[in-house]
Design a protein around this motif. Structure first.
Motif, PDB file in Angstrom:
ATOM      1  N   MET A   1     -15.638 -12.849  -4.373  1.00 37.54           N
ATOM      2  CA  MET A   1     -15.827 -12.876  -2.945  1.00 37.54           C
ATOM      3  C   MET A   1     -15.676 -11.454  -2.406  1.00 37.54           C
ATOM      4  N   THR A   2     -16.261 -11.202  -1.279  1.00 41.64           N
ATOM      5  CA  THR A   2     -16.192  -9.892  -0.664  1.00 41.64           C
ATOM      6  C   THR A   2     -15.813 -10.024   0.804  1.00 41.64           C
ATOM      7  N   VAL A   3     -15.315  -8.938   1.353  1.00 45.35           N
ATOM      8  CA  VAL A   3     -15.042  -8.858   2.776  1.00 45.35           C
ATOM      9  C   VAL A   3     -16.176  -8.057   3.388  1.00 45.35           C
ATOM     10  N   GLU A   4     -16.739  -8.571   4.450  1.00 43.15           N
ATOM     11  CA  GLU A   4     -17.879  -7.935   5.088  1.00 43.15           C
ATOM     12  C   GLU A   4     -17.417  -7.200   6.335  1.00 43.15           C
ATOM     13  N   ILE A   5     -17.783  -5.913   6.435  1.00 40.62           N
ATOM     14  CA  ILE A   5     -17.454  -5.094   7.595  1.00 40.62           C
ATOM     15  C   ILE A   5     -18.768  -4.676   8.237  1.00 40.62           C
ATOM     16  N   ASN A   6     -18.952  -5.042   9.492  1.00 44.49           N
ATOM     17  CA  ASN A   6     -20.168  -4.687  10.213  1.00 44.49           C
ATOM     18  C   ASN A   6     -19.915  -3.463  11.080  1.00 44.49           C
ATOM     19  N   VAL A  89       7.242  -2.457   1.457  1.00 43.23           N
ATOM     20  CA  VAL A  89       5.973  -2.753   0.779  1.00 43.23           C
ATOM     21  C   VAL A  89       5.023  -3.452   1.746  1.00 43.23           C
ATOM     22  N   GLN A  90       5.516  -4.437   2.479  1.00 50.25           N
ATOM     23  CA  GLN A  90       4.679  -5.156   3.439  1.00 50.25           C
ATOM     24  C   GLN A  90       4.103  -4.208   4.483  1.00 50.25           C
ATOM     25  N   SER A  91       4.952  -3.360   5.042  1.00 50.53           N
ATOM     26  CA  SER A  91       4.506  -2.427   6.081  1.00 50.53           C
ATOM     27  C   SER A  91       3.481  -1.438   5.550  1.00 50.53           C
ATOM     28  N   LYS A  92       3.761  -0.866   4.378  1.00 48.23           N
ATOM     29  CA  LYS A  92       2.872   0.155   3.815  1.00 48.23           C
ATOM     30  C   LYS A  92       1.511  -0.427   3.439  1.00 48.23           C
ATOM     31  N   VAL A  93       1.489  -1.610   2.850  1.00 42.69           N
ATOM     32  CA  VAL A  93       0.226  -2.226   2.448  1.00 42.69           C
ATOM     33  C   VAL A  93      -0.608  -2.585   3.679  1.00 42.69           C
ATOM     34  N   LYS A  94       0.020  -3.171   4.672  1.00 44.11           N
ATOM     35  CA  LYS A  94      -0.704  -3.554   5.891  1.00 44.11           C
ATOM     36  C   LYS A  94      -1.267  -2.316   6.586  1.00 44.11           C
ATOM     37  N   TYR A  95      -0.456  -1.266   6.709  1.00 45.25           N
ATOM     38  CA  TYR A  95      -0.898  -0.026   7.346  1.00 45.25           C
ATOM     39  C   TYR A  95      -2.043   0.625   6.567  1.00 45.25           C
ATOM     40  N   THR A  96      -1.906   0.704   5.250  1.00 44.68           N
ATOM     41  CA  THR A  96      -2.920   1.359   4.421  1.00 44.68           C
ATOM     42  C   THR A  96      -4.259   0.634   4.485  1.00 44.68           C
ATOM     43  N   LEU A  97      -4.232  -0.695   4.401  1.00 45.33           N
ATOM     44  CA  LEU A  97      -5.491  -1.451   4.473  1.00 45.33           C
ATOM     45  C   LEU A  97      -6.136  -1.329   5.848  1.00 45.33           C
ATOM     46  N   ASN A  98      -5.314  -1.257   6.889  1.00 52.17           N
ATOM     47  CA  ASN A  98      -5.853  -1.102   8.233  1.00 52.17           C
ATOM     48  C   ASN A  98      -6.472   0.279   8.407  1.00 52.17           C
ATOM     49  N   THR A 100      -7.542   2.483   5.927  1.00 49.56           N
ATOM     50  CA  THR A 100      -8.637   2.824   5.012  1.00 49.56           C
ATOM     51  C   THR A 100      -9.879   1.965   5.211  1.00 49.56           C
ATOM     52  N   LEU A 101      -9.675   0.685   5.492  1.00 52.86           N
ATOM     53  CA  LEU A 101     -10.820  -0.223   5.595  1.00 52.86           C
ATOM     54  C   LEU A 101     -10.987  -0.845   6.976  1.00 52.86           C
ATOM     55  N   GLY A 102     -10.003  -0.668   7.844  1.00 54.26           N
ATOM     56  CA  GLY A 102     -10.072  -1.280   9.174  1.00 54.26           C
ATOM     57  C   GLY A 102      -9.897  -2.783   9.143  1.00 54.26           C
ATOM     58  N   LEU A 103      -9.197  -3.290   8.115  1.00 55.50           N
ATOM     59  CA  LEU A 103      -9.023  -4.731   7.959  1.00 55.50           C
ATOM     60  C   LEU A 103      -7.811  -5.235   8.735  1.00 55.50           C
ATOM     61  N   ASP A 104      -7.949  -6.410   9.327  1.00 56.19           N
ATOM     62  CA  ASP A 104      -6.810  -7.098   9.923  1.00 56.19           C
ATOM     63  C   ASP A 104      -6.158  -7.920   8.822  1.00 56.19           C
ATOM     64  N   VAL A 105      -4.908  -7.637   8.544  1.00 54.95           N
ATOM     65  CA  VAL A 105      -4.171  -8.353   7.507  1.00 54.95           C
ATOM     66  C   VAL A 105      -3.232  -9.327   8.193  1.00 54.95           C
TER      67      VAL A 105
END
Length: 120
Positions: A1-6, A89-98, A100-105
């Motif tokens: 599966m993939t995450v789609e970013i428009n 770990v929770q804070s760093k992962v959520k921040y990094t994904l937001n 680098t990819l602009g993802l809402d975690v």
């Protein structure tokens, strides 16, 4: 599966393996974390410590409609406060994904699979 970013320029598809690798890399940078553990259940009281090339194997990405959820399986160092390591770990992962990819975690779930005593 993939995450789609428009974006205004088009569509970007990011695979779950890429998301898992980014999350695993961010987690390993946290103090008190020895490494990622295998998602497999404990066998005879031992967990498998994964090397840096296998960071995504200790991460499970759940993507439904909307925000994603990340499950991290980690091994912590003996003598550190486990709740603080997990929170970092929770804070760093959520921040990094937001960033680098602009993802809402929606959630970063941390499963502590073991404690490693350093051999000094």
């Amino acid at each position: 599966m993939t995450v789609e970013i428009n974006t205004s320029l088009g569509r970007i598809d990011v695979s779950n393996d890429v998301i898992a690798t980014i999350a695993g890399g961010a987690a390993v940078d946290c103090y008190g974390l020895v490494g990622m553990a295998s998602r497999k259940a404990l066998k005879d009281g031992f967990t498998e410590l994964l090397g840096k090339e296998n960071l995504s194997r200790g991460v499970n990405v759940k993507d439904q409609e909307g925000p994603i959820e990340i499950d991290l399986y980690i091994i912590v160092s003996y003598g550190v406060k486990i709740s603080e390591v997990a929170h970092n770990v929770q804070s760093k992962v959520k921040y990094t994904l937001n960033q680098t990819l602009g993802l809402d975690v929606a959630a970063v779930n941390v499963f502590v699979q073991g404690v490693r005593v350093s051999e000094a």
